[in-house]
Design a protein around this motif. Structure first.
Motif, mmCIF file in Angstrom:
data_model
loop_
_atom_site.group_PDB
_atom_site.id
_atom_site.type_symbol
_atom_site.label_atom_id
_atom_site.label_comp_id
_atom_site.label_asym_id
_atom_site.label_seq_id
_atom_site.Cartn_x
_atom_site.Cartn_y
_atom_site.Cartn_z
ATOM 1 N N UNK A 104 0.752 -1.316 0.009
ATOM 2 C CA UNK A 104 0.056 0.121 -0.120
ATOM 3 C C UNK A 104 0.883 1.339 -0.018
ATOM 4 N N UNK A 105 1.853 1.147 -0.570
ATOM 5 C CA UNK A 105 2.885 2.253 -0.743
ATOM 6 C C UNK A 105 2.736 3.061 -1.931
ATOM 7 N N UNK A 106 3.045 4.170 -1.764
ATOM 8 C CA UNK A 106 2.883 5.038 -3.156
ATOM 9 C C UNK A 106 4.111 4.419 -4.387
ATOM 10 N N UNK A 107 4.049 4.798 -5.463
ATOM 11 C CA UNK A 107 4.686 4.553 -6.481
ATOM 12 C C UNK A 107 6.211 5.069 -5.930
ATOM 13 N N UNK A 109 8.018 4.156 -3.540
ATOM 14 C CA UNK A 109 8.008 4.213 -1.929
ATOM 15 C C UNK A 109 7.939 2.738 -1.518
ATOM 16 N N UNK A 110 8.461 2.610 -0.135
ATOM 17 C CA UNK A 110 8.312 1.393 0.358
ATOM 18 C C UNK A 110 7.681 1.579 1.803
ATOM 19 N N UNK A 111 6.854 0.398 2.225
ATOM 20 C CA UNK A 111 6.164 0.633 3.400
ATOM 21 C C UNK A 111 6.227 -0.840 4.051
ATOM 22 N N UNK A 112 6.384 -0.855 5.435
ATOM 23 C CA UNK A 112 6.277 -2.263 6.056
ATOM 24 C C UNK A 112 5.738 -1.997 7.313
#
Length: 159
Positions: A104-107, A109-112
């Motif tokens: 669910x991260x924007x283009x 980007x990285x999310x965890x």
């Protein structure tokens, strides 16, 4: 006769207000302990070469029955790309945190997000959310920064 009934009622109300005030003081101190613990977690360490932009904490509050979570948020800028931040987080903290990548991260980007490992029972109520995004023109970051990283940890105080 009405006066006599009113007086005991006033004493009961005053006692209830005093008890609520004392309970609030106790929960405030407990919430402060939670934010202090969160701030010391290894996931809240700025990696070498990065620049801390901000660090904030919010005490949860609530009462002895309903508790809201406390949180600490760290924001820093780094010369790493979001993909490099991802690799660094997994390499540095992978043995101590179960950080699952989130699509669910924007283009770019990285999310965890995740919780401490291998002993989650030590911090059963603790969670972390990490977002690494590309620097935008409006960000006030040092020259050479490629990513702005936001790490938020939260937990509720023990019952």
């Amino acid at each position: 006769m009405t006066r006599r009934r009113g007086r005991p009622f006033a004493v009961v109300v005053a006692a209830a207000v005093l008890a609520a005030g004392m309970a609030a003081c106790g929960t405030d101190a407990a919430d402060q302990k939670v934010t202090d613990r969160l701030a010391k977690l290894d996931v809240m360490t700025v990696p070498p070469g990065a620049t801390e932009l901000s660090r904030t904490s919010v005490k949860g509050g609530g009462n002895s029955v309903i508790r809201t979570s406390s949180s600490v948020t760290l924001v820093y800028a780094t010369a790493q790309t979001p993909l490099e931040v991802k690799k660094d987080f997994h390499a540095r903290l992978g043995s101590r945190w179960r950080l699952l990548d989130n699509g669910a991260a924007s283009l770019g980007a990285w999310r965890a997000g995740g919780s401490p490992a291998p002993a989650p029972d030590l911090y059963a109520d603790t969670t972390a959310d990490v977002v690494a995004r590309l620097v935008t023109p409006t960000d006030k970051v040092p020259a050479g920064s490629q990513s702005v990283v936001t790490v938020e940890v939260s937990a509720t105080r023990p019952a």
